[in-house]
Enzyme design. Structure first.
Site, PDB file in Angstrom:
ATOM      1  N   TYR A  74     -16.629  14.807 -13.849  1.00 17.95           N
ATOM      2  CA  TYR A  74     -15.931  15.888 -15.001  1.00 17.95           C
ATOM      3  C   TYR A  74     -14.720  15.623 -15.818  1.00 17.95           C
ATOM      4  O   TYR A  74     -14.681  16.342 -16.800  1.00 17.95           O
ATOM      5  CB  TYR A  74     -16.424  17.018 -14.115  1.00 17.95           C
ATOM      6  CG  TYR A  74     -16.878  17.405 -13.396  1.00 17.95           C
ATOM      7  CD1 TYR A  74     -18.638  18.028 -13.919  1.00 17.95           C
ATOM      8  CD2 TYR A  74     -16.948  17.481 -11.771  1.00 17.95           C
ATOM      9  CE1 TYR A  74     -19.891  17.586 -13.596  1.00 17.95           C
ATOM     10  CE2 TYR A  74     -18.841  17.299 -11.750  1.00 17.95           C
ATOM     11  CZ  TYR A  74     -19.739  17.830 -12.250  1.00 17.95           C
ATOM     12  OH  TYR A  74     -21.571  17.933 -11.390  1.00 17.95           O
ATOM     13  N   ARG A 120       1.005  -1.262  -0.325  1.00 19.46           N
ATOM     14  CA  ARG A 120      -0.247  -0.213  -0.213  1.00 19.46           C
ATOM     15  C   ARG A 120       0.764   1.669  -0.171  1.00 19.46           C
ATOM     16  O   ARG A 120       0.756   2.059  -1.109  1.00 19.46           O
ATOM     17  CB  ARG A 120      -0.597  -0.155   1.233  1.00 19.46           C
ATOM     18  CG  ARG A 120      -1.963   1.174   1.325  1.00 19.46           C
ATOM     19  CD  ARG A 120      -2.675   1.465   2.102  1.00 19.46           C
ATOM     20  NE  ARG A 120      -3.424  -0.094   2.730  1.00 19.46           N
ATOM     21  CZ  ARG A 120      -4.917   0.252   3.133  1.00 19.46           C
ATOM     22  NH1 ARG A 120      -4.969   0.987   4.212  1.00 19.46           N
ATOM     23  NH2 ARG A 120      -5.502  -0.805   3.299  1.00 19.46           N
ATOM     24  N   HIS A 179      -8.017  -3.263  -7.515  1.00 16.17           N
ATOM     25  CA  HIS A 179      -8.076  -2.432  -6.724  1.00 16.17           C
ATOM     26  C   HIS A 179      -9.884  -1.590  -5.782  1.00 16.17           C
ATOM     27  O   HIS A 179     -10.139  -1.233  -5.769  1.00 16.17           O
ATOM     28  CB  HIS A 179      -7.620  -1.317  -6.851  1.00 16.17           C
ATOM     29  CG  HIS A 179      -7.021  -0.397  -5.319  1.00 16.17           C
ATOM     30  ND1 HIS A 179      -5.535  -1.022  -5.203  1.00 16.17           N
ATOM     31  CD2 HIS A 179      -7.083   0.728  -4.673  1.00 16.17           C
ATOM     32  CE1 HIS A 179      -5.185   0.212  -3.521  1.00 16.17           C
ATOM     33  NE2 HIS A 179      -6.343   0.749  -3.793  1.00 16.17           N
TER      34      HIS A 179
END
Length: 802
Positions: free
Chosen positions: A123, A33, A79
């Site tokens: 967006y 991680r 993931h």
């Protein structure tokens, strides 16, 4: 609970469970991680983002694609974590002020150096950048190991091929369990040169490599100071460098100047930096700043700090370097995952790990290509052989029952291999019309050359390294950019004379016994009718002084502490306001009382402070000892015992005689030569022996021609010449300075050194009586003086109103 369930229950200690689970968790966040892999410089989430985009064809030569689609692919396939964390990691890879060479290109709002968040993933649009293609190039050629994804539905790479040293180029930052990493970004061209040199000179030292790598190269530019710290970090993996903003001082209208900031340190939030500077201006921590403006636009970063007239720009700039993020310390901590373990590594170790990875990658690629070339050559040889017996081949195929029978017949007739026969029977009919043996022979020659080249790579490490070097040179040629950060050899020491930033101004200063302080402009003071400032009930005024803002107050407390406080640091209040307690400015015991205040313009003079305690301890200390650079707390001026306290502090240039006066009328005079100057914290020496039920009330420094005025509790006043007091030595009881009377004896309440014709005031419980000293003639020691007031109790003994 049934028996079957009972058999499945395991009895375990809570400590064992917690230890085991936390150990697993720690292992996971360290390896999978928070820390980057030393080979490709990526954390797992970054690697999965890039691989998912590559697999979906979302590469730099193709149109942009919605970020939400990429995030969905990453979460669904590789993931299984929150979409926000994946999108945030993706956004960071696109931010050119955080990543030296961005790995993702993004259309839309991807945040800003001011800390503004990126637009929502629905967006924005993204695709891989050109340089990130080098991280994934040829990954389908079995260059790296693949493992099953979280649900075993597909595979994902454990590391990317990384055909450029991404870890050093883009750096990394992260925190895991017990480990943290801060690897700064570097210049791609410099790192590639160093890697190539290391390949050719395996025994070279760090100094040799540092001829290529100047130091970190931050995407935000700025100035890096401390070559020795850089070298230390590259040697040990840990070091601390100073990163300073790039600034210029420009002249502006009215004879003033402004500081212009064009580059700021790495990972500094520009909006917070501008606000901090403006807060210093508002809080008057820096008197010389008039305005702070952020003029950043599409042409680049620009922060303007406009200064007042006659302010030293360099001093203000140094203050900002020291007290804001215009200058920061960057702690290098180069920890990466090496062989599945976190390891602190120096520059040479990082380079060697990358070289080893590239050797493995290029070897795997060469083996893959060699296998493919040999397979194709075998097919080509079969086709060449087929052309020579084409008619017979066609006849055999036509007479065969099916594909399998045709392959079997061809193998029996012409000794073709299984793969060659498969290729022949799979040929489309039109290929039989234009099968050119020349072309096949040419392809066979090319395959021979390819096989020979690949064999030479696999059989010789020198040839293998040449391939890696040539590819790195190609990367450098295509993607090298000029260095942005400037390296300076030494860390510049910041020396600030804050008075250079202060505009000189005359003010009135008030200090009370309870510790309330304030300064007031003369304009505000003159507009107030009262000379006495506002105070709390029961408080007393210790000092009212007209000073300028460049002077310094030295305030002494009854516990032997002193407070060093420049006048410009005092809070600005109206004269009718109480002011602010000194504990808001410096750390001080709330029980301490202010007993003396002095204003100092120059600490380098030949002056002393003379201290006296109630128990008769004395000492003198040079004024210069009280000049300090740090004054966030009260400091020791004289060590005072628990049952004692400081009663007076006198500022003096020289002392002819010390006269100590007790309540019962004892006077002790001795020369100041008996007192050797001592430093701060010293306890001093015994000045006078005080009898039972007696106490010290006053200490006076006087010359032989001075006159003293005494007042008793019964209202008697007497004037005494200093020369009439016998000279003794310290640590004596002294002589009696007033006639001893058995019934209601006179006791001294106060003493004052007076000049001829001086006006004084005697303050009693009933009022104040004014007196001119010229009306009193000197008397001898045994005299009780003249009764001047009828009131038997005095509130204040003598008040000098001169």
């Amino acid at each position: 609970m049934d028996k079957a369930t009972q058999e499945r229950v395991q009895v375990m200690r809570l400590e064992d469970i917690m230890g085991d689970r936390f150990g697993r968790y720690s292992k996971y966040i360290i390896q999978d991680r928070a820390l980057p892999d030393v080979r490709d410089g990526l954390k797992p989430v970054q690697r999965r983002i890039l691989y998912a985009m590559y697999k979906e064809g979302n590469t730099y030569e193709k149109p942009f694609r919605k970020s939400a689609k990429t995030v969905g692919n990453v979460i669904g396939n590789y993931h299984p974590h929150g979409d926000t964390s994946v999108y945030d990691a993706m956004v960071r890879l696109s931010q050119d002020w955080k990543v030296r060479d961005p790995l993702v290109q993004m259309h839309g709002n991807n945040g800003s150096i001011d800390g503004d968040p990126a637009a929502a993933m629905r967006y924005t649009e993204a695709r891989l950048s050109a340089i990130s293609g080098l991280l994934l190039k040829d990954i389908e050629k079995n260059l790296v190991d693949f493992i099953p994804n979280f649900d075993d539905s597909m595979t994902e790479p454990t590391v990317l091929p990384a055909f450029f040293p991404n870890l050093l180029v883009n750096g990394a930052t992260g925190i895991s369990a017990g480990y943290a990493t801060d690897i700064p970004p570097h210049n791609l061209g410099e790192i590639i040169d160093a890697v190539i040199y290391r390949m050719n000179h395996k025994q070279c030292g760090l100094d040799d490599v540092l001829t290529f790598v100047q130091g970190p190269d931050f995407p935000t530019g700025a100035i890096i100071q401390g070559e020795q710290e850089i070298k230390k970090a590259y040697t040990t993996g840990k070091g601390r460098i100073v990163v300073r903003s790039k600034t210029e001082i420009e002249p502006i209208r009215g004879g003033r100047e402004q500081i212009v900031v064009t580059e700021i340190p790495y990972e500094v939030n520009k909006a917070n930096l501008v606000k901090k500077i403006d807060d210093l201006r508002i809080d008057k921590k820096v008197e010389g700043i008039m305005e702070v403006r952020d003029e950043t636009d599409r042409n680049g970063l620009r922060v303007v700090i406009e200064l007042k007239k006659d302010v030293k720009s360099e001093t203000v700039l140094n203050y900002l370097f020291k007290n804001t993020d215009l200058q920061i310390s960057y702690n290098i901590n180069m920890v990466a995952i090496y062989n599945k373990r976190p390891l602190l590594m120096g520059l040479l170790e990082l380079i060697d790990a990358y070289i080893q990875h590239q050797k493995e990658v290029v070897t795997n690629r060469s083996n893959f290509e060699l296998k493919k070339a040999r397979e194709r050559q075998h097919i080509v040889e079969g086709l060449i052989k087929m052309v020579s017996v084409l008619d017979e081949v066609v006849r055999i195929i036509r007479q065969s029952k099916d594909k399998s029978d045709a392959k079997k017949n061809l193998i029996q007739a012409f000794d073709f291999s299984e793969r060659q026969a498969e290729a022949i029977v799979m040929l489309q009919l039109y290929r039989l019309t234009n099968t050119d043996v020349t072309a096949l022979e040419k392809e066979n020659e090319e395959l021979n050359e390819t096989i020979e080249r690949l064999m030479s790579i696999l059989s010789s490490e020198t040839n293998l390294l040449k391939v890696i070097q040539n590819e790195l040179k190609s990367v450098k040629k295509q993607f090298e950019t000029p260095r942005r950060s400037v390296i300076e050899k030494h860390i510049q020491e910041i020396k600030i004379d804050e008075t250079d930033m202060i505009v000189k101004e005359d003010v009135m200063v008030a200090v009370t016994k309870d510790g309330y302080v304030k300064r007031t402009s003369l304009r505000s003071y003159n507009a107030t009718k009262s000379d006495i400032p506002a105070m709390k009930d029961g408080d007393e005024l210790v000092a009212k002084l007209q000073l300028d803002t460049l002077q310094t107050l030295v305030m002494f407390t009854n516990r032997g502490s002193f407070i060093y406080l420049p006048v410009y640091k005092l809070p600005d209040f109206k004269w009718k306001d109480i002011g602010q307690h000194v504990s808001n400015l410096v750390t001080i015991d709330s029980e301490e009382k202010i007993i003396a205040v002095y204003a100092v313009s120059d600490f380098k003079t030949e002056e002393y402070f003379f201290f006296t305690t109630k128990n008769g301890m004395i000492k003198k200390t040079r004024l210069s000892d009280f000049e300090v650079s740090r004054y966030h707390r009260a400091m020791v001026a004289m060590s005072v015992k628990e049952d004692d306290e400081l009663m007076s502090v006198i500022r003096c240039t020289f002392m002819n005689d010390v006269i100590m006066v007790t309540k019962k009328g004892y006077l002790l005079k001795f020369s100041d030569d008996e007192i050797t100057p001592t430093g701060l914290k010293a306890m001093g020496i015994k000045g006078i022996q005080i009898g039972a039920d007696d106490e010290l009330i006053k200490v006076i420094l006087a010359s032989v021609n001075d006159e003293l005025l005494f007042v008793t509790q019964r209202g008697n006043v007497k004037k005494l010449k200093v020369k009439d007091i016998a000279l003794s030595t310290r640590n004596k009881k002294g002589c009696l300075g007033i006639k001893a009377i058995k019934s209601n004896p006179h006791q001294f309440v106060d003493c004052l050194k007076v000049s001829p014709k001086q006006d004084i005031s005697i303050v009693t419980m009933d009022g104040t009586t004014k007196l001119n000293t010229a009306l009193l003639k000197p008397v001898d020691l045994n005299s009780v003086g003249t009764n001047m007031v009828d009131s038997p109790v005095l509130k204040f003994m003598i008040e000098d109103t001169e």
